[in-house]
Design a protein around this motif. Structure first.
Motif, PDB file in Angstrom:
ATOM      1  N   UNK A   9     -38.761  18.870 -12.910  1.00  0.00           N
ATOM      2  CA  UNK A   9     -37.723  18.346 -12.006  1.00  0.00           C
ATOM      3  C   UNK A   9     -38.336  17.507 -10.893  1.00  0.00           C
ATOM      4  N   UNK A  10     -39.632  17.583 -10.682  1.00  0.00           N
ATOM      5  CA  UNK A  10     -40.276  16.849  -9.591  1.00  0.00           C
ATOM      6  C   UNK A  10     -40.604  15.404  -9.959  1.00  0.00           C
ATOM      7  N   UNK A  11     -40.398  14.996 -11.199  1.00  0.00           N
ATOM      8  CA  UNK A  11     -40.828  13.677 -11.622  1.00  0.00           C
ATOM      9  C   UNK A  11     -40.203  12.558 -10.789  1.00  0.00           C
ATOM     10  N   UNK A  12     -38.996  12.747 -10.292  1.00  0.00           N
ATOM     11  CA  UNK A  12     -38.331  11.725  -9.485  1.00  0.00           C
ATOM     12  C   UNK A  12     -39.005  11.557  -8.129  1.00  0.00           C
ATOM     13  N   UNK A  13     -39.724  12.591  -7.666  1.00  0.00           N
ATOM     14  CA  UNK A  13     -40.378  12.529  -6.360  1.00  0.00           C
ATOM     15  C   UNK A  13     -41.688  11.766  -6.402  1.00  0.00           C
ATOM     16  N   UNK A  52     -38.662  21.070  -4.269  1.00  0.00           N
ATOM     17  CA  UNK A  52     -39.888  20.755  -4.978  1.00  0.00           C
ATOM     18  C   UNK A  52     -40.317  22.042  -5.649  1.00  0.00           C
ATOM     19  N   UNK A  53     -40.600  21.988  -6.948  1.00  0.00           N
ATOM     20  CA  UNK A  53     -41.030  23.175  -7.678  1.00  0.00           C
ATOM     21  C   UNK A  53     -42.481  22.967  -8.080  1.00  0.00           C
ATOM     22  N   UNK A  54     -43.318  23.922  -7.743  1.00  0.00           N
ATOM     23  CA  UNK A  54     -44.737  23.806  -8.059  1.00  0.00           C
ATOM     24  C   UNK A  54     -45.280  25.070  -8.683  1.00  0.00           C
TER      25      UNK A  54
END
Length: 168
Positions: free
Chosen positions: A163-167, A114-116
């Motif tokens: 890249x987090x959109x799938x989560x 997870x990238x934040x």
């Protein structure tokens, strides 16, 4: 008590603390020192410590010296106008590894991350803020500590957070 602690700041251990906060801690420590001194120099202290009283009084003396050095540093910093309480916050991008027990993560060939992004005075605070945010967003997490911090670096990198959109 170990009084030979290295107090030199290092890049990875700098923790910004305002002079006002340090003064509050020093005042609290002074109250505790006064109470400790009164106790050790009373009949109760002599009875409770017995043969170990001399060592306890030596520890108290070392603590008093340390408090004196801290007070001198606080005063010197204040005179020079170095109050770290007003540190500017910077942008940080933080990469967390998701725990293997989450659905979709278990059995993955590589780490699922997870990238934040967060604004904070240092990377440690930014990482904690991103952990807390991710914990609130990702269903199935049992504990915020299950999100391992892989890396944190300065800058707001939107391309990575997409890249987090799938989560979600």
């Amino acid at each position: 008590m170990n009084t030979n602690i290295n107090t030199e700041p290092t890049e990875s251990s700098d923790v910004p603390v305002s002079l006002d906060d340090l003064r509050k801690v020093l005042a609290l420590a002074e109250y505790g020192r006064e109470d400790r001194s009164e106790y050790l120099n009373s009949e109760y202290g002599r009875l409770d410590y017995g043969d170990e009283l001399k060592g306890a009084l030596e520890d108290l003396s070392a603590q008093e010296c340390a408090l004196g050095r801290l007070e001198a540093l606080i005063n010197q910093s204040a005179e020079q106008g170095h109050d770290t309480g007003a540190l500017a916050e910077k942008d940080y991008t933080v990469v967390l590894q998701l725990p293997g027990y989450l659905p979709g993560v278990e059995g993955a060939d590589s780490a699922v991350v997870f990238v934040g992004h967060a604004c904070a005075p240092n990377w440690q605070n930014a990482a904690i803020r991103v952990q807390d945010s991710a914990f609130g967003m990702i269903d199935g997490l049992k504990d915020v500590e299950d999100l391992s911090i892989l890396v944190a670096f300065e800058g707001h990198h939107e391309d990575r957070t997409e890249a987090n959109s799938a989560l979600r």
